[in-house]
Design an enzyme around this catalytic site. Structure first.
Site: not given
Length: 347
Positions: A154-156
């Site tokens: 994921g991005c985070y």
């Protein structure tokens, strides 16, 4: 250069668009399939005018099922689909000999129970879940190279894991005293029409969401626990910021008794000396999203606060590039034997 036949499944969202942008410029890719129910029958350039006259942009979107995707001759498929939907495509494609890079959350977690806790439904394919490789290229190159299915992070998590993993592997940080605050551009919420995401709602606004248990917390704690060799529990608070793309994360962690906080810079340098997309800014140098926009780079700075005995890590990335499409292509390059940077040095 050899060419690999590639499909992008769910290609009309922001992540899908970013994948198309990169893959259309990748010398080792022949794009043979791009799916979208909404835009089936329309060429890529018509849906995304930025691709007009780009070679390959005449390919038409299709509303294809698994069998039809495999019939295009695709050797690798990128899944830019919602969680829960991606799993059914993944199983069908893998069983037909197509290697899969999944950008949803369906295969990122080790535990079916944790998946159900965070995503609200039983996992649809626990066997494939156990086979999937967590696709953080800087730490899983060998596993990615051999994988039939890669779960792209994921991005985070990408913005938080890359600064922290070297320090947890070195045993420097307390496992139950980590705090991360992150801000993400509006594209992170997807391309769907939604009142809270309208310009007048987002502009001149800055607020937290997903408190106290954002879904990405599950994979962050999982991967940090693997790095530390013990259970890591952390506090994570994401925020929506009024920019199109970008994630900025500020992470603080307490230093273990006897550990040397002055070794942070050395540990980061040793970990990422051969990592082309990790840029170390140095001590007391904050990361800025404007310097990573449209790149596959993560910028990392750090500091130490002796008053609280806490390390401060500051990172920035583009959430739809290194946080999504770019990182997935980085894994693709590793899987297919290309240089890791192929198609990704677009600044």
């Amino acid at each position: 250069m050899k060419q690999v036949q590639v499909a992008v499944v769910g290609a009309s969202g922001y992540t899908g668009q970013e994948l198309l942008r990169i893959l259309l410029n990748h010398r080792g890719v022949k794009l043979v399939c791009a799916t979208s129910r909404q835009y089936a029958g329309q060429p890529l350039w018509e849906v995304f005018p930025r691709f007009r006259q780009v070679p390959g942009s005449g390919l038409k979107f299709t509303d294809s099922d698994v069998e039809a995707i495999a019939a295009t001759g695709a050797e690798v498929a990128f899944l830019a689909l919602p969680h829960g939907v991606a799993a059914s495509y993944a199983r069908g494609l893998v069983d037909r000999g197509v290697r899969v890079i999944d950008l949803s959350a369906d295969f990122r977690l080790d535990s079916p129970d944790v998946y159900e806790e965070y995503y609200g439904n039983p996992h649809p394919d626990t066997a494939l879940m156990q086979e999937a490789v967590y696709g953080l290229p800087e730490w899983r190159r060998e596993e990615i190279a051999r994988a039939r299915i890669v779960a792209s992070p994921g991005c985070y998590p990408t913005s938080i894991l890359l600064p922290l993993i070297p320090l947890f592997r070195a045993g420097m940080l307390e496992p139950e005293d980590v705090v991360a605050c992150s801000g993400s551009g509006v594209s992170g919420a997807g391309r769907k029409a939604s009142i809270p995401l309208l310009f007048c709602e987002c502009n001149e606004s800055f607020h937290a969401y997903g408190v106290p248990k954002h879904r990405h917390l599950s994979e962050i704690e999982q991967e940090l626990s693997h790095a530390a060799g013990e259970t890591v529990v952390m506090s994570f608070t994401p925020h929506l910021i009024p920019v199109n793309t970008g994630i900025c994360s500020t992470i603080t962690a307490k230093v273990k008794k006897g550990a040397d906080p002055e070794s942070v810079g050395r540990l980061l340098e040793e970990a990422y000396a051969a990592a082309p997309f990790v840029r170390l800014l140095g001590r007391n140098q904050p990361a800025d999203t404007k310097n990573v926009t449209r790149t596959n780079c993560v910028d990392i700075g750090w500091a130490y606060d002796p008053r609280t005995n806490r390390v401060i890590l500051m990172s920035a990335e583009d959430n739809v590039v290194k946080g999504a499409g770019g990182q997935a292509v980085q894994s693709f390059n590793i899987m297919c034997g290309f240089d890791e940077t192929e198609g990704l040095w677009v600044l």
